[in-house]
Design a protein around this motif. Structure first.
Motif, PDB file in Angstrom:
ATOM      1  N   GLY A 118       7.961  -5.534 -10.867  1.00  0.00           N
ATOM      2  CA  GLY A 118       7.750  -6.742 -10.883  1.00  0.00           C
ATOM      3  C   GLY A 118       8.846  -7.656  -9.528  1.00  0.00           C
ATOM      4  O   GLY A 118       8.800  -8.970  -8.832  1.00  0.00           O
ATOM      5  N   ASN A 119      10.394  -6.939  -9.951  1.00  0.00           N
ATOM      6  CA  ASN A 119      11.600  -7.616  -9.035  1.00  0.00           C
ATOM      7  C   ASN A 119      10.902  -7.870  -7.038  1.00  0.00           C
ATOM      8  O   ASN A 119      11.139  -8.747  -7.090  1.00  0.00           O
ATOM      9  N   MET A 124       8.486 -11.045  -2.821  1.00  0.00           N
ATOM     10  CA  MET A 124       7.067 -11.160  -1.684  1.00  0.00           C
ATOM     11  C   MET A 124       7.482 -13.221  -2.046  1.00  0.00           C
ATOM     12  O   MET A 124       6.422 -13.445  -1.230  1.00  0.00           O
ATOM     13  N   PHE A 125       6.619 -13.107  -3.565  1.00  0.00           N
ATOM     14  CA  PHE A 125       6.322 -14.465  -3.850  1.00  0.00           C
ATOM     15  C   PHE A 125       7.592 -15.719  -3.582  1.00  0.00           C
ATOM     16  O   PHE A 125       7.251 -16.418  -3.136  1.00  0.00           O
ATOM     17  N   ARG A 126       8.460 -14.715  -3.412  1.00  0.00           N
ATOM     18  CA  ARG A 126       9.942 -16.716  -2.989  1.00  0.00           C
ATOM     19  C   ARG A 126       9.971 -16.212  -1.687  1.00  0.00           C
ATOM     20  O   ARG A 126       9.996 -17.401  -0.332  1.00  0.00           O
ATOM     21  N   VAL A 174       4.505   4.059 -12.004  1.00  0.00           N
ATOM     22  CA  VAL A 174       5.908   2.876 -12.595  1.00  0.00           C
ATOM     23  C   VAL A 174       6.083   1.935 -12.509  1.00  0.00           C
ATOM     24  O   VAL A 174       5.553   1.342 -14.265  1.00  0.00           O
ATOM     25  N   GLU A 175       7.213   1.228 -12.773  1.00  0.00           N
ATOM     26  CA  GLU A 175       7.677   0.198 -13.699  1.00  0.00           C
ATOM     27  C   GLU A 175       6.055  -0.715 -13.848  1.00  0.00           C
ATOM     28  O   GLU A 175       6.235  -1.579 -12.328  1.00  0.00           O
ATOM     29  N   LEU A 201       0.252  -3.234 -10.108  1.00  0.00           N
ATOM     30  CA  LEU A 201       0.730  -2.998 -10.984  1.00  0.00           C
ATOM     31  C   LEU A 201       0.343  -4.232 -12.253  1.00  0.00           C
ATOM     32  O   LEU A 201      -1.627  -4.676 -12.013  1.00  0.00           O
ATOM     33  N   ARG A 202       0.676  -4.238 -13.276  1.00  0.00           N
ATOM     34  CA  ARG A 202      -0.430  -5.076 -14.563  1.00  0.00           C
ATOM     35  C   ARG A 202      -0.073  -6.307 -14.061  1.00  0.00           C
ATOM     36  O   ARG A 202      -0.032  -7.724 -13.430  1.00  0.00           O
TER      37      ARG A 202
END
Length: 265
Positions: A118-119, A124-126, A174-175, A201-202
């Motif tokens: 998520g980090n 990427m969104f930033r 993965v996380e 990812l979720r």
């Protein structure tokens, strides 16, 4: 962000002949249509420039394509003759202002799926928010949104039975989701398959990363569909099981908007 595509290069061009790609692009064109006319576009993770060129055909005024792989950017430059398109080598997972200033539209054909956490996705969104003008839109192709990526990958494999030309295999956890291997199989049985590693990812991870990365308005998702006349347009490329792209979708289309300055708290 991995530059695994340095080892793929020209071989990635097999993707353009797959039914999967033709259906993907028909859907992208429909999703991007409200935002593309006359837009200055930033194409992140542009690869060989396929979508950069398509954006001009769909009505964009100019495109800057960015990819981490010098090899893929070299391929993109060789395949592109349109003067409205420029390419740049950079890591799209790290916030950076690209040439041309703020863009009307940021497009990412496949970028967010390379975030292992998520980090990483938040960064990427930033990066997108940093390069997008207020009121501009971000459109992305992503894996199908779900809270159970493992189960969805298993459903895709069961539905496709190797017919799609693109398969995804679970490789680990993965996380926030799972890691996976994607394999593209060309129509020509004599040609070699192409494989690369990715992450699934979720849905909740995507939504949290978007808000933390500068998109408070949230995400809108569009499911893949089979447009009227698409099956007939395939001609001799027509394949069995086309409906499985909808019943066990390999992708979805995400749209979000950067809020106007005056609307922020």
């Amino acid at each position: 962000m991995s530059n695994q595509y340095d080892n793929i290069g020209e071989a990635y061009n097999i993707k353009k002949e797959l039914t999967y790609t033709l259906l993907q692009d028909a859907n992208v064109e429909a999703v991007i249509k409200p935002y593309i006319r006359g837009a200055r576009v930033l194409d992140l993770a542009c690869g060989n420039g396929h979508h950069s060129r398509a954006c001009i055909g769909w009505g964009a005024s100019s495109v800057v394509g960015v990819d981490i792989s010098p090899t893929m950017i070299g391929v993109a430059r060789r395949l592109t003759t349109l003067e409205q398109i420029e390419f740049e080598v950079a890591d799209c997972s790290k916030p950076k202002v690209y040439r041309g200033g703020e863009y009307d539209l940021v497009f990412a054909g496949w970028l967010l799926n390379y975030a292992p956490s998520g980090n990483d996705m938040t960064n990427m969104f930033r990066n997108v928010a940093l390069n997008l003008k207020d009121g501009g839109h971000f459109v992305a192709i992503t894996p199908h949104p779900t809270e159970d990526p493992k189960a969805h990958i298993e459903a895709m494999l069961a539905a496709s039975e190797g017919k799609r030309g693109r398969d995804m295999y679970l490789t680990g956890f993965v996380e926030g989701g799972v890691s996976a291997r994607v394999v593209l199989t060309p129509r020509d049985p004599k040609a070699e398959s192409v494989g690369f590693d990715t992450y699934y990812l979720r849905k909740s991870v995507y939504e949290k990363a978007a808000k933390e990365g500068g998109f408070e308005s949230g995400l809108a998702w569009t499911a893949i569909s089979i447009p009227d006349g698409f099956e007939e347009s395939l001609g001799d490329r027509k394949e069995e099981g086309l409906h499985t792209y909808v019943t066990a979708p390999p992708m979805a289309f995400m749209v979000t908007c950067k809020e106007l300055s005056g609307s922020r708290n």
